[in-house]
Design an enzyme around this catalytic site. Structure first.
Site, PDB file in Angstrom:
ATOM      1  N   GLY A  11       0.843  -1.199   0.000  1.00  0.00           N
ATOM      2  CA  GLY A  11       0.000   0.000   0.000  1.00  0.00           C
ATOM      3  C   GLY A  11       0.873   1.242   0.000  1.00  0.00           C
ATOM      4  N   GLY A  14       4.156   0.772   2.340  1.00  0.00           N
ATOM      5  CA  GLY A  14       5.005  -0.318   1.862  1.00  0.00           C
ATOM      6  C   GLY A  14       5.617  -0.029   0.503  1.00  0.00           C
ATOM      7  N   ASP A  33       1.813  -8.585  -1.064  1.00  0.00           N
ATOM      8  CA  ASP A  33       0.472  -8.086  -0.709  1.00  0.00           C
ATOM      9  C   ASP A  33      -0.534  -9.176  -1.054  1.00  0.00           C
ATOM     10  OD1 ASP A  33      -0.568  -4.926  -0.180  1.00  0.00           O
ATOM     11  OD2 ASP A  33      -2.121  -6.337  -0.842  1.00  0.00           O
ATOM     12  N   ARG A  82      -5.899   4.374   9.189  1.00  0.00           N
ATOM     13  CA  ARG A  82      -7.012   5.135   9.760  1.00  0.00           C
ATOM     14  C   ARG A  82      -7.809   5.900   8.717  1.00  0.00           C
ATOM     15  NH1 ARG A  82      -5.245   8.920  14.522  1.00  0.00           N
ATOM     16  NH2 ARG A  82      -3.304   9.128  13.374  1.00  0.00           N
ATOM     17  N   ARG A  88      -5.930   5.243  16.129  1.00  0.00           N
ATOM     18  CA  ARG A  88      -5.110   4.090  15.739  1.00  0.00           C
ATOM     19  C   ARG A  88      -5.607   2.825  16.441  1.00  0.00           C
ATOM     20  NH1 ARG A  88      -1.386   8.281  16.418  1.00  0.00           N
ATOM     21  NH2 ARG A  88      -0.250   8.838  14.544  1.00  0.00           N
ATOM     22  N   ASN A  95      -6.197  -5.593  12.386  1.00  0.00           N
ATOM     23  CA  ASN A  95      -4.754  -5.695  12.149  1.00  0.00           C
ATOM     24  C   ASN A  95      -4.104  -6.808  12.972  1.00  0.00           C
ATOM     25  OD1 ASN A  95      -4.968  -3.774  10.233  1.00  0.00           O
ATOM     26  ND2 ASN A  95      -4.083  -2.102  11.425  1.00  0.00           N
ATOM     27  N   THR A 120       2.722  -1.432  11.119  1.00  0.00           N
ATOM     28  CA  THR A 120       1.257  -1.477  11.221  1.00  0.00           C
ATOM     29  C   THR A 120       0.781  -0.939  12.573  1.00  0.00           C
ATOM     30  OG1 THR A 120       1.343  -3.464   9.847  1.00  0.00           O
ATOM     31  CG2 THR A 120      -0.730  -3.029  11.001  1.00  0.00           C
ATOM     32  N   ASN A 121      -0.294  -0.179  12.539  1.00  0.00           N
ATOM     33  CA  ASN A 121      -0.884   0.378  13.759  1.00  0.00           C
ATOM     34  C   ASN A 121      -1.982  -0.524  14.323  1.00  0.00           C
ATOM     35  OD1 ASN A 121       0.347   2.878  14.429  1.00  0.00           O
ATOM     36  ND2 ASN A 121      -0.547   3.801  12.591  1.00  0.00           N
ATOM     37  N   HIS A 176       2.997   5.256  20.333  1.00  0.00           N
ATOM     38  CA  HIS A 176       2.652   6.030  19.148  1.00  0.00           C
ATOM     39  C   HIS A 176       1.169   6.285  19.234  1.00  0.00           C
ATOM     40  CE1 HIS A 176       2.962   7.500  15.143  1.00  0.00           C
ATOM     41  NE2 HIS A 176       2.300   6.525  14.580  1.00  0.00           N
TER      42      HIS A 176
HETATM   43  N1  LIG Z   1       3.995   3.293  12.744  1.00  0.00           N
HETATM   44  C1  LIG Z   1       3.745   4.402  12.124  1.00  0.00           C
HETATM   45  O1  LIG Z   1       4.260   5.463  12.441  1.00  0.00           O
HETATM   46  C2  LIG Z   1       2.813   4.372  10.938  1.00  0.00           C
HETATM   47  C3  LIG Z   1       2.800   5.418  10.000  1.00  0.00           C
HETATM   48  C4  LIG Z   1       1.952   5.320   8.893  1.00  0.00           C
HETATM   49  C5  LIG Z   1       1.106   4.221   8.741  1.00  0.00           C
HETATM   50  N2  LIG Z   1       1.126   3.247   9.690  1.00  0.00           N
HETATM   51  C6  LIG Z   1       0.284   2.060   9.578  1.00  0.00           C
HETATM   52  O2  LIG Z   1       0.818   1.225   8.550  1.00  0.00           O
HETATM   53  C7  LIG Z   1      -0.246   0.438   7.998  1.00  0.00           C
HETATM   54  C8  LIG Z   1      -0.227   0.583   6.474  1.00  0.00           C
HETATM   55  O3  LIG Z   1      -0.561   1.896   6.098  1.00  0.00           O
HETATM   56  P1  LIG Z   1      -0.762   2.256   4.545  1.00  0.00           P
HETATM   57  O4  LIG Z   1      -1.048   3.703   4.487  1.00  0.00           O
HETATM   58  O5  LIG Z   1       0.329   1.681   3.748  1.00  0.00           O
HETATM   59  O6  LIG Z   1      -2.096   1.432   4.253  1.00  0.00           O
HETATM   60  P2  LIG Z   1      -2.610   0.901   2.824  1.00  0.00           P
HETATM   61  O7  LIG Z   1      -4.035   0.570   3.004  1.00  0.00           O
HETATM   62  O8  LIG Z   1      -2.213   1.841   1.755  1.00  0.00           O
HETATM   63  O9  LIG Z   1      -1.776  -0.450   2.602  1.00  0.00           O
HETATM   64  C9  LIG Z   1      -1.939  -1.597   3.380  1.00  0.00           C
HETATM   65  C10 LIG Z   1      -1.750  -2.806   2.471  1.00  0.00           C
HETATM   66  O10 LIG Z   1      -1.755  -3.991   3.278  1.00  0.00           O
HETATM   67  C11 LIG Z   1      -2.302  -5.006   2.454  1.00  0.00           C
HETATM   68  N3  LIG Z   1      -2.714  -6.174   3.237  1.00  0.00           N
HETATM   69  C12 LIG Z   1      -3.831  -6.341   3.985  1.00  0.00           C
HETATM   70  N4  LIG Z   1      -3.850  -7.571   4.513  1.00  0.00           N
HETATM   71  C13 LIG Z   1      -2.737  -8.211   4.084  1.00  0.00           C
HETATM   72  C14 LIG Z   1      -2.205  -9.508   4.287  1.00  0.00           C
HETATM   73  N5  LIG Z   1      -2.835 -10.404   5.063  1.00  0.00           N
HETATM   74  N6  LIG Z   1      -1.041  -9.820   3.688  1.00  0.00           N
HETATM   75  C15 LIG Z   1      -0.392  -8.927   2.902  1.00  0.00           C
HETATM   76  N7  LIG Z   1      -0.849  -7.674   2.679  1.00  0.00           N
HETATM   77  C16 LIG Z   1      -2.012  -7.323   3.263  1.00  0.00           C
HETATM   78  C17 LIG Z   1      -3.469  -4.308   1.754  1.00  0.00           C
HETATM   79  O11 LIG Z   1      -3.897  -5.036   0.608  1.00  0.00           O
HETATM   80  C18 LIG Z   1      -2.845  -2.959   1.413  1.00  0.00           C
HETATM   81  O12 LIG Z   1      -2.304  -2.934   0.109  1.00  0.00           O
HETATM   82  C19 LIG Z   1      -1.526   0.923   8.672  1.00  0.00           C
HETATM   83  O13 LIG Z   1      -1.850   0.080   9.761  1.00  0.00           O
HETATM   84  C20 LIG Z   1      -1.148   2.305   9.163  1.00  0.00           C
HETATM   85  O14 LIG Z   1      -1.957   2.722  10.229  1.00  0.00           O
HETATM   86  C21 LIG Z   1       1.954   3.302  10.767  1.00  0.00           C
END
Ligand SMILES: NC(=O)c1ccc[n+]([C@@H]2O[C@H](COP(=O)([O-])OP(=O)(O)OC[C@H]3O[C@@H](n4cnc5c(N)ncnc54)[C@H](O)[C@@H]3O)[C@@H](O)[C@H]2O)c1
Length: 309
Positions: A11, A14, A33, A82, A88, A95, A120-121, A176
């Site tokens: 996503g 990633g 993915d 989110r 979160r 998640n 992941t959050n 976080h």
């Molecule tokens: N730690 C931090 O500071 C921080 C910062 C930004 C985002 N995040 C978190 O990171 C995560 C991803 O955010 P994003 O913006 O990339 O989201 P996104 O929706 O753009 O991407 C998430 C991807 O995960 C894939 N996915 C879902 N289930 C799966 C599985 N079982 N196997 C493989 N892939 C799978 C989805 O198909 C999607 O493409 C979220 O939980 C977000 O809250 C954390």
């Protein structure tokens, strides 16, 4: 031989991370993915920028885990992000399932000394979950949040003072989330305490903006959450591990008594090198910082209990 780095979740975070790693030209990247075609398409697109930008990293997209075999570093970004109005913590149940499944699969055939970085959050709870499911040593499961929270704090301070971000050093501890603990006392601009440069009430506003930094972007984007600064923040940790840099970065790590926190992932400064976390750096806290950090740890603990791990 080039290192292999696996990024699970193609996503926003990633895929942008895969791009950033490939452009650095020191490792091959496997992008995983569940959506058919998504990681393959993005991987191919990133790789086709190689001739223009001048990198030779191989980038492979897949819906399975065969290609991830032997990875020395694994970054987990899979899961839902989110939407406006969500915290979160609202993400925890969905998640939890995703991270459990992914960690089981990805650790099966990773390198024996692989390091796992969780994005992941809700971050600290997901790091704890990955630690528990993977059964890896605590040093090799690290959560990314503090580098991002600190980057936001530094960016806002630099903007306020019209100085280079490079000269702003800051500390953000804790989970976080809304309970993060920006340590203004240890925040400096070219060595000068920030409290001598910014009035207390204004600094308090900047601290609040840092706490709300993720929500500010979610509300602007309306679909999806931040990913440029998050992916850059993960890259700093990936670099620190890959190049054995011994950098001290704020990360979510498993604490066993440090800062008075037991058996819980919470954000603190940690030294990162080839083996993951080399040591937890303990700084003196004021009583109010200590109370705020404990409150933050309690919030993580609540989520860990909700997950039943
Ligand atoms: N730690 C931090 O500071 C921080 C910062 C930004 C985002 N995040 C978190 O990171 C995560 C991803 O955010 P994003 O913006 O990339 O989201 P996104 O929706 O753009 O991407 C998430 C991807 O995960 C894939 N996915 C879902 N289930 C799966 C599985 N079982 N196997 C493989 N892939 C799978 C989805 O198909 C999607 O493409 C979220 O939980 C977000 O809250 C954390």
């Amino acid at each position: 031989m080039r290192k292999k780095i696996t990024v699970v979740g193609a996503g926003n975070v990633g895929a942008t991370l895969a791009q950033r790693i490939a452009e650095r030209d020191y490792a091959d990247v496997v992008l995983v993915d569940i959506i058919e075609g998504l990681p393959q398409g993005k991987a191919l697109d990133i790789m086709e920028s190689g001739p223009v930008l001048g990198f030779d990293s191989q980038v492979v997209g897949t819906n399975g885990y065969d290609e991830t075999a032997g990875s020395s570093l694994i970054v987990i970004t899979s899961g839902i992000a989110r939407k406006p109005g969500m915290s979160r913590d609202d993400l925890v149940r969905t998640n939890q399932q995703i991270v459990t499944e992914v960690v089981r699969k990805v650790t099966q055939n990773a390198a024996s000394d692989a390091v796992l970085i969780v994005v992941t959050n809700p971050l600290d709870a997901m790091a704890q979950l990955a630690y528990s499911v993977s059964k890896l040593p605590k040093q090799r499961v690290i959560g990314m949040a503090g580098v991002l929270d600190t980057a936001r704090f530094r960016a806002f301070i630099a903007q306020e003072l019209r100085v280079s971000v490079r000269d702003v050093q800051a500390y953000v501890l804790g989970g976080h989330g809304d309970t993060m603990v920006p340590l203004t006392r240890l925040t400096t601009v070219a060595g000068v305490p920030v409290s001598q440069l910014i009035r207390e009430d204004r600094l308090a506003q900047i601290v609040q903006r840092t706490r709300d930094g993720g929500a500010e972007i979610v509300n602007l984007l309306k679909t999806g959450s931040a990913y440029y600064a998050p992916s850059a923040s993960v890259l700093a940790m990936v670099d620190a591990v890959t190049f054995d840099q011994h950098r001290i970065l704020p990360c979510s790590v498993y604490l066993e008594g440090e800062y008075g926190v037991h058996n819980l992932y919470v954000g603190v400064p940690a030294q990162l090198g080839a083996g993951g976390v080399e040591r937890v750096v303990e700084v003196d806290l004021t009583d109010s910082d200590r109370v705020a950090l404990q409150r933050s740890a309690d919030a993580v603990k609540e989520l860990v209990e909700v997950m039943g791990i």
